[in-house]
Design an enzyme around this catalytic site. Structure first.
Site, PDB file in Angstrom:
ATOM      1  N   GLY A  82       5.861  -1.240   7.016  1.00  0.00           N
ATOM      2  CA  GLY A  82       5.682  -2.615   7.385  1.00  0.00           C
ATOM      3  C   GLY A  82       4.834  -2.256   8.610  1.00  0.00           C
ATOM      4  O   GLY A  82       3.661  -2.225   8.672  1.00  0.00           O
ATOM      5  N   SER A  94       4.366   5.499   5.884  1.00  0.00           N
ATOM      6  CA  SER A  94       3.313   4.578   6.618  1.00  0.00           C
ATOM      7  C   SER A  94       4.179   4.399   8.232  1.00  0.00           C
ATOM      8  O   SER A  94       4.444   5.103   8.893  1.00  0.00           O
ATOM      9  CB  SER A  94       3.294   3.161   6.268  1.00  0.00           C
ATOM     10  OG  SER A  94       2.310   2.460   6.502  1.00  0.00           O
ATOM     11  N   TRP A  95       4.551   3.205   8.434  1.00  0.00           N
ATOM     12  CA  TRP A  95       5.246   2.861   9.806  1.00  0.00           C
ATOM     13  C   TRP A  95       6.613   3.468   9.973  1.00  0.00           C
ATOM     14  O   TRP A  95       6.970   3.862  10.787  1.00  0.00           O
ATOM     15  CB  TRP A  95       5.596   1.275   9.670  1.00  0.00           C
ATOM     16  CG  TRP A  95       6.619   1.075  10.537  1.00  0.00           C
ATOM     17  CD1 TRP A  95       7.998   0.641  10.183  1.00  0.00           C
ATOM     18  CD2 TRP A  95       6.826   1.188  12.060  1.00  0.00           C
ATOM     19  NE1 TRP A  95       8.717   0.255  11.355  1.00  0.00           N
ATOM     20  CE2 TRP A  95       8.067   0.750  12.434  1.00  0.00           C
ATOM     21  CE3 TRP A  95       5.919   1.807  12.959  1.00  0.00           C
ATOM     22  CZ2 TRP A  95       8.542   0.855  13.661  1.00  0.00           C
ATOM     23  CZ3 TRP A  95       6.726   1.583  14.188  1.00  0.00           C
ATOM     24  CH2 TRP A  95       7.839   1.323  14.867  1.00  0.00           C
ATOM     25  N   ASP A 130      -6.941   7.102   1.803  1.00  0.00           N
ATOM     26  CA  ASP A 130      -6.475   5.988   2.603  1.00  0.00           C
ATOM     27  C   ASP A 130      -7.312   5.581   3.784  1.00  0.00           C
ATOM     28  O   ASP A 130      -7.387   6.226   4.966  1.00  0.00           O
ATOM     29  CB  ASP A 130      -5.110   6.741   3.351  1.00  0.00           C
ATOM     30  CG  ASP A 130      -4.015   5.840   3.971  1.00  0.00           C
ATOM     31  OD1 ASP A 130      -4.783   4.816   4.302  1.00  0.00           O
ATOM     32  OD2 ASP A 130      -2.781   6.279   4.276  1.00  0.00           O
ATOM     33  N   HIS A 150      -3.281   4.775   0.451  1.00  0.00           N
ATOM     34  CA  HIS A 150      -2.142   4.453   1.280  1.00  0.00           C
ATOM     35  C   HIS A 150      -1.202   4.222  -0.011  1.00  0.00           C
ATOM     36  O   HIS A 150      -0.537   3.425  -0.091  1.00  0.00           O
ATOM     37  CB  HIS A 150      -2.517   3.256   2.003  1.00  0.00           C
ATOM     38  CG  HIS A 150      -1.462   3.213   3.215  1.00  0.00           C
ATOM     39  ND1 HIS A 150      -1.410   3.900   4.300  1.00  0.00           N
ATOM     40  CD2 HIS A 150      -0.219   2.283   3.190  1.00  0.00           C
ATOM     41  CE1 HIS A 150      -0.498   3.616   4.999  1.00  0.00           C
ATOM     42  NE2 HIS A 150       0.275   2.646   4.696  1.00  0.00           N
TER      43      HIS A 150
END
Length: 319
Positions: free
Chosen positions: A44, A116-117, A271, A299
Site C-alpha cells: 500500500g 512492496s510497502w 518493475d 511489481h
C-alpha cells in the site's frame, strides 16, 4: 509440494486486537498452530491483506500471521472518512502494533515476509527488533525514500507523459511542481465528497498506469471498489507525503543491524514503478541476503508468486 500457491485456506484463529489511539487491528492465523511462525506485511500503504495472501504459506509448515495495518482492510476505524485522525497512523505506530500483536500471540521470534510497502515496513521493524526476526522473505523491494516517491509520482511522467498530465490535472496549478502526494492528501480530505471521490479515482488510475509495462498486465479490479479506493488512497498519500515517516536513507543506513539475519529478496525486472536499483543497494549492504531477479515479472506477475513461495520454504527449512 511444488512451488505454486497453496490451496485456499481459512484462518484457524482471528480477532480484533485493541491497540492505543482507539484503533482495533484485524488479525488472523492460518496453517499449522505448531508450525514456524511467519508474519506477513501487506503493501500500500493501506492495501490491506487479501485472502490470496494466505496462499503463500505451506499450511503444514507455517503458522502464518496476517493483519490489516491501521486504518485499512478489516481494522477500525477505516481511514476513508476525512474525519479520521491520521496523526496516529505512522510507521512508528505500526511497529508498535506489530510488537503488541507478537506478544498477544505468544510468539518469541518469527520469519518476516512482505511485499512492496510491506518490505520497507518489514526492514524498519527488523532493524528496530532484530532479536525477534529469524529470517526475511521480501518481494518487490522498496526503501520508502523520497527518491522512490518522487520517481513514482513525478519522474514516471517521462515514461507516461499523457497519463501523468491527467494524474496531476485535479491539483491546483501551483501545487503540481511540489509534493504531489501531499496535494492529493488535501483533496482526499476535502469536505466535498465529489472532490474526494474524483481524487481517489485519478490516483488509482495512475497506480494502474505505472505498473503497466509488465508483459500480460491487466488493471487491478480492487481499484474498482469505491470503499477500497477511499481507504488506500488516503493512506498511501498520507505516508508518501511524509516520506513514509522515515529519516532520509534510514533503511540503507541501518542495514548493519540485519547482518546476522538471512533473507531472500525477490524483484521483477519489469518493475518500472520500483526500479531494481533499490533492491540492489539493499542487497549490497546485506551480506546474508540473496537477490532473485525475475525476468518475466514486474511489481508482481510472471513467476513472482512462485518465487515468494520458494523463498519462504527455503528459509523455513534452513533456519
Amino acid at each position: 509440494m511444488s512451488a505454486v500457491l497453496y490451496p485456499p485456506v481459512e484462518p484457524y484463529e482471528s480477532g480484533l486486537l485493541e491497540v492505543p489511539d482507539g484503533q482495533s487491528l484485524y488479525w488472523e492465523t492460518v496453517g499449522n498452530p505448531a508450525g514456524v511462525p511467519v508474519l506477513y506485511l501487506h503493501g500500500g500503504p493501506g492495501a490491506g491483506c487479501t485472502v490470496g495472501a494466505r496462499r503463500f504459506f505451506d499450511p503444514e509448515t507455517f503458522r502464518a500471521v496476517l493483519f490489516d495495518q491501521r486504518g485499512c482492510g478489516r481494522s477500525l476505524p477505516l481511514a476513508s472518512s476525512p474525519d479520521v485522525d491520521l496523526t496516529v497512523n505512522t510507521t512508528a505506530h505500526i511497529l508498535d502494533d506489530i510488537e503488541r500483536l507478537r506478544e498477544h500471540l505468544g510468539i518469541e521470534r518469527w520469519i518476516v515476509s512482505g511485499l512492496s510497502w510491506g518490505v520497507s515496513l518489514g526492514l524498519v521493524y527488523a532493524q528496530a527488533f532484530p532479536e525477534r526476526v529469524i529470517a526475511m522473505a521480501l518481494g518487490a523491494i522498496t526503501g520508502g525514500t523520497r527518491v522512490e516517491i518522487e520517481w513514482i509520482t513525478r519522474a514516471m511522467g517521462r515514461i507516461f507523459p499523457r497519463e501523468w498530465e491527467e494524474f496531476v490535472a485535479p491539483l491546483p496549478v501551483e501545487e503540481r511542481d511540489g509534493n504531489v502526494p501531499a496535494a492529493y492528501a488535501r483533496l482526499l480530505a476535502d469536505p466535498d465528497p465529489v472532490v474526494r471521490e474524483n481524487a481517489a479515482v485519478q490516483w488509482c488510475r495512475w497506480e494502474d498506469v505505472h505498473v503497466s509495462l509488465m508483459p500480460g498486465w491487466t488493471p487491478s479490479i480492487r481499484y474498482q471498489n469505491p470503499d477500497f479506493r477511499r481507504v488506500m488512497t488516503r493512506l498511501v498519500t498520507h505516508y508518501w507525503a511524509n516520506d513514509c515517516f522515515l529519516a532520509p536513507n534510514q533503511i540503507l543506513d541501518g542495514m548493519d543491524r540485519l547482518a546476522e539475519i538471512p533473507a531472500i529478496l525477490v524483484h521483477g525486472r519489469y518493475d518500472i514503478s520500483g526500479p531494481l536499483d533499490t533492491a540492489w543497494a539493499i542487497h549490497q549492504r546485506w551480506p546474508g541476503s540473496e537477490l532473485v531477479v525475475l525476468d518475466d515479472a514486474g511489481h508482481g506477475g510472471g513467476g513472482f508468486n512462485e518465487a515468494i513461495v520458494e523463498a519462504l520454504n527455503s528459509l523455513a527449512h534452513s533456519v
